[in-house]
Design a protein around this motif. Structure first.
Motif, short mmCIF file in Angstrom:
data_model
loop_
_atom_site.label_atom_id
_atom_site.label_comp_id
_atom_site.label_asym_id
_atom_site.label_seq_id
_atom_site.Cartn_x
_atom_site.Cartn_y
_atom_site.Cartn_z
N ARG A 121 -16.62 -10.62 13.92
CA ARG A 121 -15.53 -11.47 14.41
C ARG A 121 -14.28 -11.33 13.57
NH1 ARG A 121 -18.83 -15.65 16.07
NH2 ARG A 121 -18.91 -16.55 13.99
N LYS A 122 -14.47 -11.05 12.28
CA LYS A 122 -13.32 -11.07 11.39
C LYS A 122 -12.87 -9.70 10.89
CE LYS A 122 -14.63 -15.59 9.69
NZ LYS A 122 -15.58 -16.15 8.73
N ALA A 123 -13.77 -8.74 10.97
CA ALA A 123 -13.43 -7.42 10.45
C ALA A 123 -13.68 -6.37 11.52
CB ALA A 123 -14.28 -7.11 9.22
N ARG A 124 -12.92 -5.31 11.48
CA ARG A 124 -13.19 -4.22 12.40
C ARG A 124 -13.26 -2.93 11.61
NH1 ARG A 124 -8.53 -1.29 12.90
NH2 ARG A 124 -6.67 -2.47 12.35
N LEU A 125 -14.18 -2.09 12.01
CA LEU A 125 -14.30 -0.79 11.37
C LEU A 125 -13.08 0.03 11.78
CD1 LEU A 125 -15.92 1.23 9.80
CD2 LEU A 125 -17.24 1.71 11.86
N ASP A 126 -12.27 0.36 10.83
CA ASP A 126 -11.04 1.08 11.16
C ASP A 126 -11.29 2.57 11.27
OD1 ASP A 126 -8.08 1.04 11.47
OD2 ASP A 126 -8.23 2.38 9.75
N ALA A 127 -11.94 3.13 10.28
CA ALA A 127 -12.25 4.56 10.32
C ALA A 127 -13.28 4.89 9.25
CB ALA A 127 -10.99 5.39 10.09
N VAL A 128 -14.04 5.93 9.52
CA VAL A 128 -14.93 6.48 8.51
C VAL A 128 -14.21 7.71 7.96
CG1 VAL A 128 -17.17 7.55 8.04
CG2 VAL A 128 -17.00 5.67 9.70
N VAL A 129 -13.94 7.67 6.66
CA VAL A 129 -13.22 8.77 6.01
C VAL A 129 -14.22 9.50 5.11
CG1 VAL A 129 -11.37 9.37 4.40
CG2 VAL A 129 -11.03 7.51 6.07
N THR A 130 -14.39 10.78 5.32
CA THR A 130 -15.35 11.56 4.52
C THR A 130 -14.60 12.55 3.65
OG1 THR A 130 -17.07 11.34 6.19
CG2 THR A 130 -17.29 13.18 4.65
N VAL A 131 -14.90 12.51 2.36
CA VAL A 131 -14.32 13.50 1.46
C VAL A 131 -15.34 14.64 1.32
CG1 VAL A 131 -13.33 13.94 -0.83
CG2 VAL A 131 -13.13 11.65 0.19
N ALA A 132 -14.88 15.85 1.57
CA ALA A 132 -15.78 17.02 1.50
C ALA A 132 -15.28 17.96 0.41
CB ALA A 132 -15.78 17.75 2.85
N ASP A 133 -16.23 18.50 -0.31
CA ASP A 133 -15.90 19.42 -1.40
C ASP A 133 -15.80 20.84 -0.83
OD1 ASP A 133 -16.21 21.23 -3.58
OD2 ASP A 133 -17.21 19.67 -4.77
N ALA A 134 -14.60 21.39 -0.83
CA ALA A 134 -14.38 22.70 -0.21
C ALA A 134 -15.26 23.77 -0.83
CB ALA A 134 -12.91 23.09 -0.32
N LYS A 135 -15.55 23.59 -2.11
CA LYS A 135 -16.33 24.62 -2.79
C LYS A 135 -17.82 24.54 -2.47
CE LYS A 135 -16.81 27.14 -7.02
NZ LYS A 135 -16.59 28.48 -6.51
N TRP A 136 -18.32 23.34 -2.35
CA TRP A 136 -19.77 23.17 -2.23
C TRP A 136 -20.28 22.70 -0.88
CZ3 TRP A 136 -22.40 25.83 -5.38
CH2 TRP A 136 -21.90 26.08 -6.66
N LEU A 137 -19.39 22.29 0.00
CA LEU A 137 -19.88 21.71 1.25
C LEU A 137 -20.79 22.66 2.02
CD1 LEU A 137 -19.84 19.24 3.18
CD2 LEU A 137 -18.10 20.47 4.47
N SER A 138 -20.40 23.91 2.14
CA SER A 138 -21.22 24.83 2.94
C SER A 138 -22.66 24.88 2.44
CB SER A 138 -20.62 26.24 2.93
OG SER A 138 -19.36 26.22 3.54
N GLU A 139 -22.81 24.87 1.12
CA GLU A 139 -24.16 24.88 0.55
C GLU A 139 -24.90 23.59 0.88
OE1 GLU A 139 -25.77 27.38 -0.99
OE2 GLU A 139 -24.01 28.46 -0.24
N ARG A 140 -24.18 22.47 0.71
CA ARG A 140 -24.83 21.18 0.95
C ARG A 140 -25.22 21.01 2.41
NH1 ARG A 140 -24.40 21.66 -3.69
NH2 ARG A 140 -26.27 22.76 -3.03
N LEU A 141 -24.46 21.62 3.31
CA LEU A 141 -24.81 21.50 4.72
C LEU A 141 -26.16 22.16 5.00
CD1 LEU A 141 -21.38 22.12 6.48
CD2 LEU A 141 -22.56 19.95 6.13
N LYS A 142 -26.49 23.12 4.16
CA LYS A 142 -27.78 23.79 4.35
C LYS A 142 -28.93 22.96 3.80
CE LYS A 142 -25.62 28.28 3.77
NZ LYS A 142 -25.27 29.17 2.66
N ASP A 143 -28.70 22.28 2.68
CA ASP A 143 -29.85 21.64 2.05
C ASP A 143 -29.81 20.12 2.00
OD1 ASP A 143 -28.06 21.05 0.00
OD2 ASP A 143 -28.73 22.67 -1.30
N ALA A 144 -28.70 19.52 2.43
CA ALA A 144 -28.62 18.07 2.32
C ALA A 144 -28.23 17.45 3.66
CB ALA A 144 -27.59 17.68 1.26
N PRO A 145 -29.24 16.90 4.37
CA PRO A 145 -28.95 16.32 5.69
C PRO A 145 -27.89 15.23 5.64
CG PRO A 145 -31.30 16.13 5.14
CD PRO A 145 -30.65 16.80 3.98
N GLU A 146 -27.85 14.49 4.52
CA GLU A 146 -26.86 13.41 4.49
C GLU A 146 -25.44 13.95 4.44
OE1 GLU A 146 -28.86 14.30 0.81
OE2 GLU A 146 -29.68 13.28 2.54
N ALA A 147 -25.28 15.14 3.86
CA ALA A 147 -23.94 15.74 3.83
C ALA A 147 -23.49 16.06 5.26
CB ALA A 147 -23.94 17.01 2.98
#
Ligand SMILES: Nc1nc2c(ncn2[C@@H]2O[C@H](COP(=O)(O)OP(=O)(O)OP(=O)(O)O)[C@@H](O)[C@H]2O)c(=O)[nH]1
Length: 377
Positions: A121-147
């Motif tokens: 009633r009082k708050a609204r989800l405005d946006a989900v902002v995700t910070v991704a590490d340009a160097k490591w994201l590709s690797e994490r996408l392979k081994d970390a489902p939460e990424a």
């Protein structure tokens, strides 16, 4: 269900991203820049959950178990208590930022704003902002489902640490991101140097921008692999959401599985040679009706969809033209929980049309499309 009070609600930004990606860097930037706004920040140590699998539930978590045993609606009890405490002090701040731990599944945090009535009633989800590490994201996408989930959930993605990679590597990682989530706004940053209005107070998740992407265009962009996965229907039939689930919200629902990926890399920023990838398990579907829908058909369809297929939908969103209604109906959902309301009026120069997008797994695009098209007014 139709509540037009959105604008008076306090906007909440959920900040997520894998370990070390730069969340704290962004938070410090937000808190130290002279924007004249007062933010309440909740740094969440709540979530050491979701590490092994989504059924590992922490003590502070409240779970709505459905009749069939599916546990997909989860709410963070501790987060609710903190938010309720903050709301009592309303007026002392303009917006709330929730930073989640790097290993957290963003779903329970996002769902809190829809499921808990008091908070909703009082708050609204405005946006989900995700910070991704340009160097490591590709690797994490392979081994970390939460990424991967964090990318799929995002409305805005900061592709951070661009100083650590080459231009080609950057295109490569952005292509990977696009394969998972073609709808998020991707912004390349060093030390999260982003204009704050790109991440805060986005309102309705930038839905207009997302939904302005033409489905046909998205399809056309996605090649170099074939999309036709077969995919099985699991026929679950579970959840008992809706009036009996205790969420007290309107879950809209719908049903259907679908799938189909667009991996396509483009968006509004065209960084030249983005590679197109196909993501094995994350898909997206965009649907459009070039006119009005009949709410008497749409509401039951979407409610049923949420109950039967919601577990496949990480995020779903839509802007609808309801027959005879001058205002736009806007909704967003996380799994089987949906929240929607009538917002501003359609402008005279705007074409009334109805659009939905889904990001998730095992999406049955033909079935979704057929169901949506059957709601045309
Ligand atoms: N080279 C480089 N380093 C960065 C950049 N952004 C942040 N860092 C560094 O990366 C490290 C992690 O940044 P944080 O902001 O703490 O990341 P976080 O996501 O909050 O990390 P956790 O709290 O562990 O999940 C720090 O040492 C930052 O100074 C960047 O754009 N380039």
């Amino acid at each position: 269900m139709l509540d037009a009070q959105t604008s008076s609600k306090t906007p909440v930004t959920v900040l997520t991203g894998y370990l070390g990606a730069g969340k704290t860097t962004l938070l410090n930037r937000i808190l130290s820049e002279p924007h004249g706004k007062r933010y309440a920040v909740i740094v969440n140590e709540f979530g050491e959950i979701g590490i092994d699998n989504e059924l590992v539930v922490g003590a502070d978590e409240e779970v709505f178990e459905m009749n069939n045993g599916c546990i997909c609606c989860t709410v963070r009890g501790d987060l609710i208590r903190i938010l309720e405490g903050l709301m009592k002090r309303k007026g002392k701040f303009d917006a709330i930022i929730v930073e989640t731990t790097g290993l957290a599944d963003p779903a329970p945090v996002a769902q809190t704003f829809f499921i808990d009535e008091e908070v909703g009633r009082k708050a609204r989800l405005d946006a989900v902002v995700t910070v991704a590490d340009a160097k490591w994201l590709s690797e994490r996408l392979k081994d970390a489902p939460e990424a991967k989930n964090q990318i799929a959930f995002a409305d805005v993605i900061l592709l951070n640490k661009v100083d650590l990679v080459t231009g080609d590597e950057l295109d490569e990682v952005e292509g990977r991101i696009r394969a998972i989530n073609p709808y998020a706004r991707v912004i390349r940053t060093t030390k999260c140097d982003v204009p704050l209005d790109a991440v805060l107070d986005k309102g309705a998740f930038d839905l207009d921008r997302i939904l302005a992407l033409e489905p046909a265009f998205l399809e056309a962009e996605s090649h170099d692999h074939d999309h036709a996965h077969g995919h099985d229907h699991h026929g679950h039939d579970h959840h008992e959401h809706g009036p009996d689930c205790g969420c007290g919200h309107d879950h809209a629902a719908g049903e259907d599985h679908g799938h189909e990926h667009h991996d396509h890399g483009h968006g509004e920023h065209s960084h030249g040679g983005l590679k197109h990838y196909h993501d094995e398990d994350m898909q997206s579907v965009a649907l459009e009706i070039p006119g009005d829908v009949d709410p008497a058909k749409f509401m039951p369809w979407v409610n049923d969809l949420a109950q039967t297929e919601g577990q496949h939908f990480l995020r779903w969103k839509g802007i609808l033209a309801f027959k005879g209604e001058p205002r736009r109906f806007v909704f967003q959902g996380v799994h089987m929980i949906l929240d929607g309301d009538l917002q501003r009026e359609w402008k005279p120069d705007e074409t009334r049309r109805s659009k939905m997008v889904f990001i998730g797994k095992e999406l049955d695009e033909p079935k979704l499309r057929q169901g949506f098209e059957a709601c045309a007014a």
